[in-house]
Scaffold this motif. Structure first.
Motif, short mmCIF file in Angstrom:
data_model
loop_
_atom_site.label_atom_id
_atom_site.label_comp_id
_atom_site.label_asym_id
_atom_site.label_seq_id
_atom_site.Cartn_x
_atom_site.Cartn_y
_atom_site.Cartn_z
N GLN A 167 0.70 -1.38 0.13
CA GLN A 167 0.26 -0.06 -0.01
C GLN A 167 0.86 1.28 -0.02
N CYS A 168 2.07 1.26 0.48
CA CYS A 168 2.75 2.56 1.00
C CYS A 168 4.11 2.67 0.05
N GLY A 169 4.72 1.63 -0.33
CA GLY A 169 5.83 1.74 -1.16
C GLY A 169 7.28 2.01 -0.28
N ARG A 204 7.82 -3.79 -4.87
CA ARG A 204 7.76 -3.60 -3.34
C ARG A 204 8.17 -4.84 -2.67
S1 FES Z 1 4.51 -1.12 0.42
FE1 FES Z 1 4.28 -0.68 2.29
S2 FES Z 1 5.77 -1.80 3.50
FE2 FES Z 1 5.59 -2.68 1.34
#
Ligand code: FES
Ligand code: FES
Lengths: 157, 752, 449
Positions: free
Chosen positions: A41-43, A55
Motif C-alpha cells: 500500500q505504501c511503497g 515492493r
Molecule cells: S508497500 Fe508498504 S511496506 Fe511494502
C-alpha cells in the motif's frame, strides 16, 4: 538460496515465502529499506529488481530468482541514483524521511527506464505514499531531474 | 487556556540524573552493503564535567549538550527529537549562532533522558505542542553563548591573554591584536572541563548581527534520509537480539485465555517462545517474519474482563459502532460546562435578525505515521536497561519504563532514534506503546528483544483523535452581521481521557479552535458536554484545532451566507482593528491572486470555487484559501491551497515553509478521506487499504507565505493545519450549494 | 457453500400445491429399524470426523469465535435472514435427541426430527448420495465427539406466510434425488471414489453447477453437460470444474488440482472467496488418496468448446500499454500499475505459487466478473494451510477505488495479456459493493472441537 544484491552474491536461508523485505532487513541487516504496511500500500519497502521498481514486502524470496536486487544502500553507486539523491537534497525533499528510501528508489527506477520522463510519466510512476506531505517537493525534484524545470517560481525550498 | 502554555502533559517527569559512565554503547548495522555502522549515543563526560549536573538549571550544563571534536565538528544533543519537522537543524542554527560555529558543522542527536534537558519553559521536555523552538529559543541561544564563553576562557588561558582581548570567528577563537587563531576543536578538551559560567554573565547577540538565524538553512538530516542511512527505532539492533511480533486483543480490555494451537506455534521453525502479555500474545523468534506468522497464527481465546477490571480500564464493548456513537453525541443534552463567554448569550438571540443553527461532526482519525511503533529492550549485567523507542518525551517514558521494569529511573537509558513521523503518536498512552511488551519479553527470555507492531497491530492500538458533535447557534443583526454565536461540543477531550475527567472543568484541548477565535462577535459562548468515549484517545497534529476550526469556520460561512455577506469580507469586517490578522488575511488573499469565491470555470473546463478560513493555534496565526472542483465520480479535487502563516518571528524560513506544506497536506488528507470506523467493537481498517491516506495524485499544490508580525514567537509544526480543512469545506459547500458539516468529504455524495 | 437461498424461496412459493399428506409425511430411512451403537468405536468416530471434513459441516454450522457446530451463521435471503442451526448433541438446543434414522433423514432428505423441511441451503440434495456407512460414522462422530452446546437457535426472520416449509417437500420430490451413490461400472475405483466425494459429501455442485428457475442444480452427475460447468452464487462466480481450458480446469493437470486442494495454491491460482473457506475448513484435511481421486474424476469431465471459446494464449502486447508513458492514457492501466502490479506483476503472471496470476486466470476469462469485482472490493481472507496463515493476502480496495475505477481496472485486466473475459460496468460494481463487506485481515479458524 542465492541472492544477488547490490553487486554481491549472498547465500540466504529464509523460507521461500518470506518477503524479500525481511530477508534484506533481518537476515542481511540492511535497514535502509523500510517497513510501512507490509501490504503493497505504501511503497516504503521499494527496491529494484533488475532495475525495475518492486515492493519488497510483497515479493516472496522465491520469486526473486536470478534478478539483481538493488536497495537504497546501493543507489548512489548508480550514476542515475546519484543524481536523484543530489536533487532530493537540493529540493530538500525528505521530512521524517521514513518513506524516502522508497521514493528515491522509485525515482531512480523511472529515470533508468526513461531519462526524460514527462509530467504524466512522473505522475504514473511516483505513487508511493508520504504521510509528511512531501509530494510537492517530490514532483519538483522529479521535474528538475527530467529537465522540465520546477513548478512555479519561489515554491521550492 | 493560552496556547503558549505547555498544555500537553501536566505530570512532568523530572528526569533522572544521568548515569554517565554507562552511556556508551553500540548500535550495529552489519549489512552486505552498509558495512558496520557504529553510532555512539550520549557524551562521555569526565567526572569533573559531570559534577553539579543536578544543581544546574536545565539548558545550562554545556558539556551535557556539546561535544566539539578535534576536526571542529560540533556534536549537539538536542532536547527535542527529530521527526521531520527540522528541529535538529533549527537547534544547530540557534546554538551555532551564539557559539559562533557553522550549523553545517553540527551533528545533532536526541539527548538521553535527564534533568539538563528539561528546557521547555525550563521545567519539562516534550517534542510536541509546537513548543520546541518557541519554548527554548532563549535557553538554547544562551547555551551556545555559554559554550563560546568557555572556549574564550580556555583560549585566554592557553595564550595567556585577557579574555576580553579575544573574539571568535566561525569555529575559531581569534586574538585580535596578534592575529593568532585557535580552532574550537583544539580548545574543546580544556574548555569543556572548565566550570560553566554564570548564565547571566553572557550577552546574547543583537538579532541584526545574526549570521544563520533567519536564513533558509538547509536541513542537516536530509542527506542521510535521501540515502537510507537514517536510523529509526525500527532499525535499531543489538547483539544477540530476538524479534517479537504480537497479536493484540481485538478489543480493548480483553485478556488472553487459552491458546488452542500453542504447541504448534511453539514448534515452528525459528520460534523461540510464546508469551501471554497484557491484552496481547507475543511470539519471540530469531527473525521477525517467523514471529509475525506465528503471532498471526495464534488461536487465542480472548476473555472478557470482570466488571471490576472494566471499571479500571478503557473497555471497548462488543457492540460499539461509530455510527451509533455519532448519534449518541448528537443527542447529548444540556448547555455544557462553559469554556469561554463574552457578552450576554441569553439575550443575544432575542434580536430581530435571523437565527440559524446546525450540528457539525468530527471523526476519529489515526496518526498513521509511516513508521509503525516498535521498541528494543536490553537488560544489562549491571541491572540497567537500555531501551530504544520512538518517543516525544524521554523523561516521562523513563519514569514509566522504570516502573514497568522494576528499576529506578536512573537505571533506564532511554534512546530516542529518529521518528518516522509522529503527529502526536508517540506520547505516553496507556496500551498504545510497545515498551511494556518489550520489557516483559526481554526479561522473560534473558536476551534483548525488539518488538515491532505490524500495521495491523498498530491500527488496533493507535489512540485516536476524539469524535465530537458540536451544536452551533448563531444570531445576525438586521444588517446580516453576526451578533452572537454559541457552540456546545459533546465530546471527551484527549487530556481528560488521559488524566481523568474533572466534572467542573472543560478539557481545553477538546474545545480549542472553538475557543480563542479572534472575530469580534459581541456575544459568544463556548461549552463542552462531557461524553465518555470507549476508544483510547490521543493528541493528533494540532489537537482540538484540527477539527474545531473546521467546524467553527464552516458555521461562520453559514452565518455569512445567511446574512448575505461574502465570507472573506465578513472576516475582514469582524477583524477590524486587529492589524495582525487583517494583515494576514490580506496576505493570503494576495498570495492567491486576489480573493474570488467563484464558482468559476477554470481554463481546463472544470467548475471551481474557493473557500477561506482562519485559525489561531499554538500561539501562531494562519489563514488559508483553497480552490476545489468535483470530479465526475463525485470526489473533491483540491487544486491549490494558499496559506499565510504568522508565527510572530521565526528561525528558519525554509523549515517554516516545509512544516506549513506538511501540515496543510495532512489537513487535506483528513478532510478528504480519513475516518476510523468501528462496527462491532473493532476498527474496520487495519491497514492503509481501508484507511487510505492522501496519495500523491490527490495532493494539491501548496503555496506558503510567511508573515513575521514580530509578535511573541508561536509554534510552527501544527498551526498551518487547522485552517486548511476548513477552507476546503467552505469551498466545497459553496461549489455544491450544499453545506458540508462533517468529514471526510469522500463519504458524502457530492455533485455540482 | 453458503447462502444459496437468494432466489430459492421466491421460487418455491410458486411451486405451492396441496397434498398435505405428502408434504408433511416423514420419509423413510434405512436406519428406521436399526439402532446406533451406544458406544461406537474410536475408529468409527474418527471416520465420522473425516466424513465431517469431506462434507464441510463446520463452515456453515459455526461462526468465528463461536462454539463448534453451535450454528448461528446468518444467511441473507431476499425474504429475510435465516440462521444455521445448532448441530451439537445438546438434547434441547441441538440434535441430542436425534436417532440415527432422524439424523439420516436430516442429512440425506432435508427433514428435521419434528418433520419440518429444511431449506435447501442445507445441501441435502448432494448429501443424499452419501453412503449408509458414512452417515453411520458421521452420526457416531456428532453424538460422541462433538461437545453439546446449549446455544439456542436463532429463528429465521422470514415473515409468514413465506416461512412455510412444506412446499419444500414438493421441491424435493422434483429436484432432490435421495438415492445413495452407486458405482459406475465403466470406471475404476479411484474414479468412483472421486465421483462419490464430489457429488456427495463434497457437494461441489452447490456452487459450481448452474441452477434452474426453481433454484435447482441443473445436473447432479457427469451425465449432464452442465454439471459443474460454473455458476454464480452469492456474489462469487464459481468456475467450471470441467476440462474447459479458459473457464475451467482444461489447462490444469491432475497434479495441479491435487496441489490446489492440498495447499490452496498452484501456478494457476490461489483459493479465494468461497473456495478459501472450503479449503481452510475442508479440502486440505482430505487424504492424499481422496484428493487424487477427486482430481482424477474432475479431469474426466469434458469441456464444452462452444461455451468456452478460443483457448487463452498469453500475449505480451499489453506490456506496451503499461509503460509509465502509456498507462495514464489507457483506462484502468494506471490503477493496475499502482494498485495491482506490485503483487500480480506488470506481466500479469503473479508470483508462483504465492500470488496468483491474472493473465490466463479463470476469473479473468469467465464471462461473469462477480468474483473479480468481489475480491477487488473486499479482498480475500487469510489462507490457512496446516494451521499456518499465508504470508500474503489480497487487500480490499473498496475504500480507495470508485465503482467506475473498479470497473476500469477490471475491464483492463480482463482484456490484458490475452485475457478475454469481457468488460465490467460500474453498475455491477455498485450492486456488489452495496451487499458485501470486506474480508477480515485476521486469521479465522473454525474449530471442530
Ligand atoms: S508497500 Fe508498504 S511496506 Fe511494502
Ligand atoms: S517524509 Fe515522512 S513519510 Fe514521507
Amino acid at each position: 538460496m542465492k541472492l544477488k544484491i547490490n553487486g554481491h552474491s549472498v547465500e540466504v536461508t529464509s523460507d521461500p515465502d518470506t518477503p524479500l523485505l525481511w530477508v534484506i532487513r533481518d537476515e542481511l541487516g540492511m535497514t535502509g529499506t523500510k517497513f510501512g504496511c507490509g501490504l503493497a500500500q505504501c511503497g516504503a519497502c521499494s527496491v529494484m529488481l533488475d532495475g525495475k521498481v518492486a515492493r519488497s514486502c510483497v515479493t516472496p524470496l522465491s520469486s526473486v530468482g536470478a534478478a539483481e536486487v538493488t536497495t537504497i544502500e546501493a543507489v548512489e553507486a548508480d550514476p542515475v541514483g546519484q543524481r536523484v539523491v543530489e536533487k532530493w537534497i537540493a529540493h530538500q525533499v525528505p521530512q521524517c524521511g521514513y518513506c524516502q528510501s522508497g521514493q528515491v528508489v522509485a525515482a531512480t527506477a523511472l529515470l533508468k527506464e526513461n531519462p526524460k520522463p514527462s509530467r504524466d510519466d512522473i505522475a504514473a510512476a511516483m505513487v508511493n505514499l508520504c504521510r509528511c506531505g512531501t509530494y510537492n517537493r517530490i514532483s519538483d525534484a522529479m521535474l528538475d531531474l527530467a529537465g522540465l524545470g520546477t513548478a512555479k517560481d519561489g515554491e521550492t525550498l | 487556556m493560552k496556547d503558549n502554555d505547555p498544555v500537553l502533559m501536566e505530570d512532568v517527569a523530572e528526569g533522572a540524573p544521568r548515569n554517565l559512565s554507562r552511556r556508551q554503547f553500540l548500535v550495529t548495522s552489519a549489512g552486505v552493503a552498509s558495512g558496520a555502522l557504529v553510532i555512539g549515543m550520549g557524551i562521555p563526560l569526565t567526572p569533573a564535567r559531570a559534577a553539579g549536573t543536578d544543581q544546574m538549571a536545565p539548558g545550562t550544563n554545556v558539556p551535557a549538550f556539546l561535544e566539539i571534536r578535534p576536526d571542529n565538528r560540533v556534536r549537539l544533543l538536542s532536547p527535542f527529537n527529530e521527526g521531520g519537522q527540522g528541529i535538529f537543524t533549527g537547534m544547530a542554527q540557534i546554538v551555532g549562532e551564539e557559539l559562533d560555529a557553522d550549523p553545517e558543522s553540527f551533528i545533532v542527536e536526541n539527548a538521553p533522558a535527564g534533568h539538563d534537558y528539561l528546557v521547555v519553559f525550563g521545567k519539562m521536555r516534550i517534542t510536541g505542542g509546537s513548543l520546541s523552538t518557541r519554548s527554548s529559543y532563549d535557553t538554547m541561544r544562551r547555551l551556545g553563548a555559554l559554550g563560546r564563553q568557555m572556549l574564550l576562557e580556555a583560549a585566554a588561558a592557553q595564550l595567556n591573554v585577557a579574555v576580553d582581548s579575544l573574539t571568535t570567528e566561525p569555529g575559531q577563537v581569534v586574538h585580535t591584536v596578534s592575529g593568532q587563531k585557535i580552532a574550537y576543536g583544539d580548545l574543546a578538551k580544556a574548555a569543556l572541563d572548565l566550570p560553566v559560567p554564570d548564565p547571566k554573565s553572557v550577552k546574547l547577540k543583537d538579532p541584526k548581527d545574526f549570521r544563520w538565524i533567519k536564513q533558509p538553512f538547509k536541513r542537516l538530516d536530509v542527506p542521510d534520509k535521501a540515502t537510507g542511512k537514517a536510523i529509526y527505532a525500527m532499525d535499531c539492533k543489538v547483539e544477540g537480539m530476538l524479534h517479537a511480533a504480537v497479536q493484540h486483543a481485538p478489543r480493548l480490555g480483553l485478556k488472553p485465555g487459552d491458546i488452542r494451537n500453542l504447541a504448534d506455534v511453539q514448534a515452528m521453525k525459528g520460534v523461540h517462545s510464546v508469551h501471554k502479555l497484557d491484552g496481547a500474545v507475543a511470539v519471540v523468534a530469531e527473525r521477525f517474519w517467523v514471529a509475525k506468522l506465528g503471532a498471526d497464527a495464534l488461536q487465542v481465546d480472548w476473555q472478557e474482563p470482570t466488571e471490576a477490571e472494566k471499571a479500571k480500564i478503557r473497555y471497548m464493548p462488543a457492540d460499539f459502532s461509530t455510527e451509533a456513537f455519532a448519534r449518541h453525541l448528537t443527542e447529548a443534552k444540556g448547555d455544557g460546562t462553559e469554556a469561554e463567554s463574552h457578552g450576554n448569550i441569553k439575550t443575544a438571540f432575542d434580536g430581530p435578525g435571523k437565527v440559524i443553527s446546525a450540528t457539525y461532526h468530527s471523526q476519529y482519525v489515526h496518526h498513521a505515521q509511516l513508521e509503525p511503533a516498535s521498541t528494543l529492550a536490553r537488560f544489562n549485567a549491571d541491572g540497567t536497561l537500555d531501551i530504544w523507542l520512538p518517543n516525544q518525551a524521554p523523561e516521562q517514558f523513563q519514569a514509566q519504563i522504570a516502573k514497568v521494569a522494576g528499576l529506578k529511573p536512573e537505571q533506564v537509558n532511554v534512546n530516542s532514534p529518529l521518528l518516522g513521523g509522529f503527529f502526536g503518536r508517540h506520547f505516553l498512552y496507556p496500551g498504545a506503546n510497545p515498551y511494556p511488551q518489550a520489557v516483559a519479553l526481554a526479561k522473560a527470555v534473558g536476551r534483548p528483544v525488539k518488538v515491532i507492531w505490524t500495521r495491523e497491530q498498530e491500527f488496533l492500538r493507535d489512540p485516536l483523535r476524539p469524535m465530537a458533535a458540536v451544536r452551533f447557534r448563531g444570531a445576525l443583526d438586521a444588517s446580516g452581521m453576526p451578533v452572537a454565536i454559541e457552540a456546545i461540543s459533546a465530546t471527551e477531550g484527549p487530556s481528560e481521557a488521559l488524566r481523568g475527567h474533572n466534572p467542573k472543568k472543560v478539557d481545553s484541548n477538546a474545545v480549542e479552535g472553538l475557543t480563542g477565535k479572534a472575530y469580534a462577535i459581541p456575544n459568544r459562548r463556548i461549552a463542552q458536554i462531557y461524553v465518555k468515549n470507549p476508544t483510547s484517545l490521543a493528541y493528533w497534529r494540532s489537537v482540538g484545532h484540527s477539527m474545531n476550526d473546521f467546524l467553527y469556520e464552516g458555521f461562520l460561512d453559514e452565518m455569512a451566507d445567511a446574512g448575505g455577506k461574502d465570507p472573506y469580507d465578513l472576516r475582514m469586517t469582524l477583524l477590524k482593528g486587529n492589524a495582525r490578522l487583517t494583515n494576514l488575511l490580506k496576505a493570503v488573499g494576495d498570495l492567491s491572486g486576489g480573493w474570488k469565491r467563484g464558482p468559476f470555470t477554470a481554463p481546463d473546463g472544470t467548475r471551481r470555487a474557493r473557500g477561506v478560513a482562519m485559525a489561531s493555534p499554538f500561539g501562531s496565526e494562519a489563514a488559508a484559501i483553497a480552490e476545489v472542483s468535483i470530479d465526475p465520480a463525485g470526489k473533491v479535487v483540491v487544486h491549490d491551497v494558499w496559506e499565510a502563516i504568522d508565527p510572530g518571528s521565526i528561525v528558519n524560513p525554509a523549515l517554516v515553509k516545509l512544516q506549513a506544506m506538511s501540515a496543510a497536506t495532512l489537513g487535506v488528507s483528513q478532510v478528504l478521506m480519513e475516518e476510523v470506523i468501528y462496527k462491532t467493537g473493532e476498527p474496520e481498517a487495519r491497514n492503509y487499504d481501508l484507511y487510505p491516506i492522501l496519495p500523491p495524485d490527490r495532493a494539491p499544490r501548496i503555496h506558503v507565505r510567511i508573515v513575521e508580525s514580530g509578535a511573541q514567537m508561536g509554534g510552527v509544526g501544527e498551526p498551518p493545519l487547522p485552517a486548511v480543512p476548513a477552507a476546503i469545506g467552505n469551498a466545497v459547500s459553496h461549489l455544491t450549494g450544499k453545506r458540508v458539516r462533517s468529514m471526510p468529504l469522500d463519504k458524502l455524495t457530492l455533485a455540482t | 457453500m453458503k447462502k444459496v437461498l437468494t432466489t430459492f424461496i421466491a421460487a418455491i412459493i410458486v411451486v405451492a400445491g396441496a397434498l398435505a399428506w405428502y408434504v408433511t409425511r416423514k420419509p423413510a430411512s434405512p436406519f428406521d429399524t436399526v439402532a446406533a451403537a451406544s458406544a461406537p468405536s474410536a475408529d468409527l468416530i474418527a471416520e465420522g470426523k473425516y466424513v465431517a471434513r469431506t462434507a464441510d459441516c463446520v463452515a456453515c454450522h459455526s461462526v468465528p469465535g463461536g462454539q463448534p457446530f453451535a450454528g448461528g451463521l446468518k444467511m441473507g435471503t431476499p425474504l429475510g435472514d435465516i440462521y444455521t442451526t445448532n448441530i451439537t448433541p445438546d438434547p434441547k438446543d441441538g440434535i441430542g435427541a436425534y436417532t440415527l434414522a432422524d439424523f439420516d433423514r436430516a442429512i440425506r432428505q432435508g427433514v428435521a426430527k419434528d418433520g419440518h423441511r429444511l431449506y435447501p441451503a442445507m445441501p441435502y440434495p448432494s448429501y443424499s448420495k452419501m453412503s449408509d456407512a458414512d452417515i453411520r460414522a458421521l452420526y457416531a462422530y456428532f453424538m460422541h465427539d462433538v461437545k453439546p452446546q446449549a446455544v439456542a437457535n436463532t429463528p429465521s426472520a422470514i415473515p409468514s406466510p413465506m416461512n412455510m416449509r412444506w412446499p419444500i417437500a414438493l421441491w424435493n420430490a422434483a429436484f432432490a434425488p435421495s438415492r445413495p451413490y452407486s458405482n459406475v461400472k465403466a470406471h475404476d475405483a479411484e474414479w468412483n471414489r472421486g465421483a462419490y466425494l464430489v457429488q456427495g459429501p463434497g457437494h461441489c455442485g452447490s456452487c459450481h453447477t448452474p441452477r434452474g428457475a426453481a433454484f435447482n442444480e441443473k445436473g447432479m452427475t457427469q451425465n449432464s453437460k452442465l454439471y459443474l460447468s460454473g455458476a454464480l452464487l452469492d456474489g462469487w462466480y464459481a468456475p467450471s470444474l470441467r476440462s474447459d481450458p479458459n473457464t475451467g480446469l482444461g489447462r490444469w493437470t491432475e497434479a495441479d488440482i491435487y496441489a490446489f486442494l492440498k495447499n490452496g495454491r498452484n501456478g494457476h491460482g490461489v483459493v479465494f472467496g468461497s473456495m478459501l473457506e472450503a479449503y481452510n475448513n475442508s479440502t486440505q484435511f482430505l487424504s492424499d488418496a481422496d484428493l487424487h481421486a477427486i482430481a482424477h474424476y474432475l479431469k474426466s469431465l469434458p469441456g464444452d468448446p462452444a461455451r468456452d471459446g478460443a483457448p487463452f494464449a498469453y500475449s505480451d502486447a499489453t506490456m506496451a500499454q503499461l509503460t509509465p508513458a502509456q498507462r495514464m492514457s489507457v483506462p484502468g492501466a494506471q490503477i493496475f500499475a499502482a494498485k495491482c502490479s506490485f503483487c500480480h506483476k506488470l506481466d500479469g503472471k503473479g508470483q508462483d505459487p504465492w500470488i496468483p496470476p491474472l493473465a490466463g486466470a479463470t476469473s479473468s476469462l469467465v464471462p461473469d466478473a462477480a468474483s473479480q469485482i468481489n475480491v477487488v472490493l473486499n479482498g480475500s481472507g487469510r489462507v490457512m494451510a496446516n494451521g499456518m496463515p499465508d504470508s500474503y493476502r489480497m487487500p480490499p480496495y473498496r475504500a480507495q477505488l470508485s465503482d467506475k475505477e473498479v470497473a476500469e481496472v477490471l475491464t483492463f485486466v480482463r482484456k490484458a495479456w490475452g485475457n478475454h473475459g469481457g468488460p465490467v460496468d460500474a453498475k455491477g460494481v455498485a450492486a456488489l459493493r452495496a451487499r458485501t463487506d470486506p474480508a477480515s485481515p485476521q486469521v479465522i479458524v473454525l474449530q471442530m472441537r
